[in-house]
Design an enzyme around this catalytic site. Structure first.
Site, PDB file in Angstrom:
ATOM      1  CD  GLU A   1       4.176  -0.963   4.186  1.00 41.02           C
ATOM      2  OE1 GLU A   1       4.162  -1.250   2.973  1.00 41.02           O
ATOM      3  OE2 GLU A   1       2.982  -1.209   4.905  1.00 41.02           O
TER       4      GLU A   1
ATOM      5  CG  ASN B   1       4.950  -4.711  -7.278  1.00 40.93           C
ATOM      6  OD1 ASN B   1       4.409  -3.535  -8.231  1.00 40.93           O
ATOM      7  ND2 ASN B   1       6.317  -3.659  -6.385  1.00 40.93           N
TER       8      ASN B   1
END
Ligand code: SF4
Length: 293
Positions: A129, A228
């Site tokens: 990203e 995450n």
């Protein structure tokens, strides 16, 4: 034993969309390529490979004319426009599975740059990203979590004319981003902060904290490469409770010393993987599953 399961588990919207679209294409006999892992979950990636998903190791050098009959799937966290352009030349079809939340960050960064802001991106170098955001901008600074604030101030002052916009990679730690941006606000320029962290990940972080308060230990289910998932395990540990980051029941230690355990997952863990762990605890420890929220 009481087993508290987090309110939000399983795939997030963006990962679910990417995985289910690829599965549909593969089931229809289409040859699909991606760059790297479609999702940071070994079991899901293995399943997709068995269905025929192929991976380009080096996206820039592995492109050849043979690929014109195949489809390329852009992963949930996007790709830089330059790479997308060469993929569109090489592949017969490109399916863009960039999560809409990530796409909004791309658009926001481009808009702000056009308005004359220096874009300060809080994220990790090399993350898909971040590369996709940087690939869309000319006037930006990437700041990693191990920053030296004095250097950040001087780098900003060297690059910014009058306005600074701070954004974040969608999967960074929310509290750390807030701490970072509050320090930048002290600089003698116009500074605007855009909280671009995905609310799904923020919610899971909050749930990890709540489970750690309520339970003696928390089982965090997800791939070993999933940042995450690792972050959730860290939150539990930082609360002083035991965190077990596992992928399958066989990886669990003996749980008999605990009267209560929590179960939470990263955004790239399918619910079926969590269900297997719940079934195992229910059978082995006569666990009573309680939904938390
Ligand atoms: S974590 Fe958030 S931004 Fe990333 S794919 Fe999932 S929903 Fe989209």
């Amino acid at each position: 034993m009481k087993v508290y399961i987090a309110a939000a588990t399983g795939f997030c919207y963006g990962v679910n969309r990417a995985v289910s679209t690829c599965e549909r294409l593969l089931k229809n006999g289409i040859t699909v390529y991606t760059n790297g892992e479609l999702v940071h979950n070994e079991e899901v990636v293995e399943g997709l490979k068995k269905m025929g998903l192929k991976t380009l190791k080096d996206i820039e050098s592995d492109l050849d004319p043979e690929l014109s009959s195949s489809t390329f799937a852009i992963r949930a966290h996007g790709i830089s426009p330059l790479l997308e352009k060469s993929l569109r030349k090489s592949f017969g079809r490109v399916v863009d599975l960039t999560c809409p939340i990530v796409y909004n960050v791309f658009r926001l960064a481009e808009r702000l740059e056009k308005k004359g802001y220096l874009i300060v991106i809080y994220g990790r170098k090399g993350h898909a990203e971040v590369e996709a955001i940087c690939g869309r901008l000319k006037n930006y600074l990437l700041i990693e979590p191990s920053y030296d604030i004095k250097k950040v101030y001087s780098d900003i002052l060297k690059k910014a004319e009058e306005k600074v916009a701070i954004i974040s990679q969608t999967t960074m730690n929310h509290q750390e981003f807030m701490n970072f941006s509050s320090q930048i606000k002290n600089i003698d320029l116009k500074v605007e902060v855009f909280d671009t962290i995905c609310s799904v990940t923020v919610k899971r972080e909050e749930e990890a904290k709540k489970l750690a308060e309520k339970c003696e230990a928390v089982i965090v289910v997800g791939g070993k490469q999933s940042s995450n998932t690792k972050k959730l395990a860290c939150i539990v540990q930082n609360s002083g409770k035991k965190a077990f980051h596992i992928r399958k029941p066989e990886e669990l230690p003996l749980l008999s010393e605990f009267e209560s355990v929590g179960v939470i997952s990263g955004t790239s863990t399918p619910f079926v993987q969590i269900q297997r762990i719940l079934d195992y605890i229910e059978t082995k420890y006569e666990g009573e599953v309680i939904h938390n929220g």
